[in-house]
Design an enzyme around this catalytic site. Structure first.
Site: not given
Ligand SMILES: [Zn+2]
Length: 263
Positions: A64, A66, A68-69, A122, A141, A179
């Site tokens: 996805h 985001h 942090d990915h 999400h 996530d 995570h």
């Molecule tokens: Zn995420």
């Protein structure tokens, strides 16, 4: 860093922390030499994992959009010329995408193949990658050990339906998620199901793993089905525990998720 080898399918994985509590993971096909990174939270830990394993990056499979990915994608793409595969609904928000995929599509990594499972909730376009031969699920996530992602873009009903799709996978499916949140997830889950024996056992296991400096990931679908309260919203005990006996599972899920947000 954790390296695993599944002899039956000959698929190797390597798990490592990125940023504060994100996981990076490499999937390696010894037959062809192909190696995929599942998401790219940042480039340096991915490169370090590649260097220490002697693997060469061929693909980045994105779950996805985001940051942090995805923050490491551009650098990895430039260095390795890797192919970047991303969910078609989020391709415009992800850098350097070569190929977009959606529900039911097959993604190959050398001789390995993964099925794409769309799991909106999400984010609206989130996808997960399931390698059926090795029974490996990269859940991004959507699903965490004893938890699930925050419902940011979708609705609780949508997220519940997505979790049901994942729950339908075989019990011996090994789950890698985005995570390391397991310790906090366990603390919360015990507030809902303090007497669930599978959860109590998982809590003890997680305590040992954290004390030993070990990751709590991967986890098995069969264990998550028994211990993860977010996969158990259709269990009458969970409904009763949140004061919603007899109510629809999606409503129970929404209540559990809302409580976790405030926990
Ligand atoms: Zn995420």
């Amino acid at each position: 860093m954790n390296t695993r080898s599944d002899m039956s399918s000959n698929t190797q994985t390597r798990l490592f922390l990125c940023l504060k509590d994100n996981y990076g993971v490499l999937v390696h096909d010894p037959a062809s030499g192909a190696t995929a990174a599942i998401d790219a939270p940042e480039a340096a830990p991915v490169e370090a994992a590649l260097t220490s394993s002697g693997w060469k990056l061929s693909d980045v499979l994105v779950t996805h959009h985001h940051g942090d990915h995805t923050a490491g994608i551009a650098e990895l793409k430039q260095r390795y010329r890797a192919r970047v595969v991303a969910p078609h609904r989020e391709a415009s928000k992800i850098p350097d995408v070569d190929e977009t995929v959606g529900e039911g599509d097959t993604v190959t990594v050398g001789t390995l193949s993964a099925r794409v499972i769309e799991t909106p909730g999400h984010t609206l376009g989130q996808i997960n990658y399931f390698f059926p031969a090795a029974k490996l699920l990269f859940a991004g996530d959507t699903l965490f050990s004893i938890g699930c992602g925050r419902v940011i873009e979708g609705t609780p009903e949508m997220m519940w339906q997505s979790l049901l799709k994942l729950r339908a996978l075989p019990d011996d499916t090994m789950i890698f998620c985005g995570h390391e949140y397991t310790e906090a997830n366990v603390r919360f889950a015990l507030t809902i199901e303090p007497n669930n024996p599978a959860l109590v056992a998982r809590a003890a296991e997680v305590k040992r793993q954290i004390a030993a400096g070990m990751p709590t990931i991967p986890t098995l679908m069969g264990e998550e089905k028994r211990a993860n309260v977010f996969l158990r919203a259709d269990d009458p005990d969970v409904a009763a525990a949140v004061g919603l006996a007899g109510k629809p599972a999606a409503q129970v899920f929404a209540e559990v998720r809302a409580r976790k947000n405030k926990f």
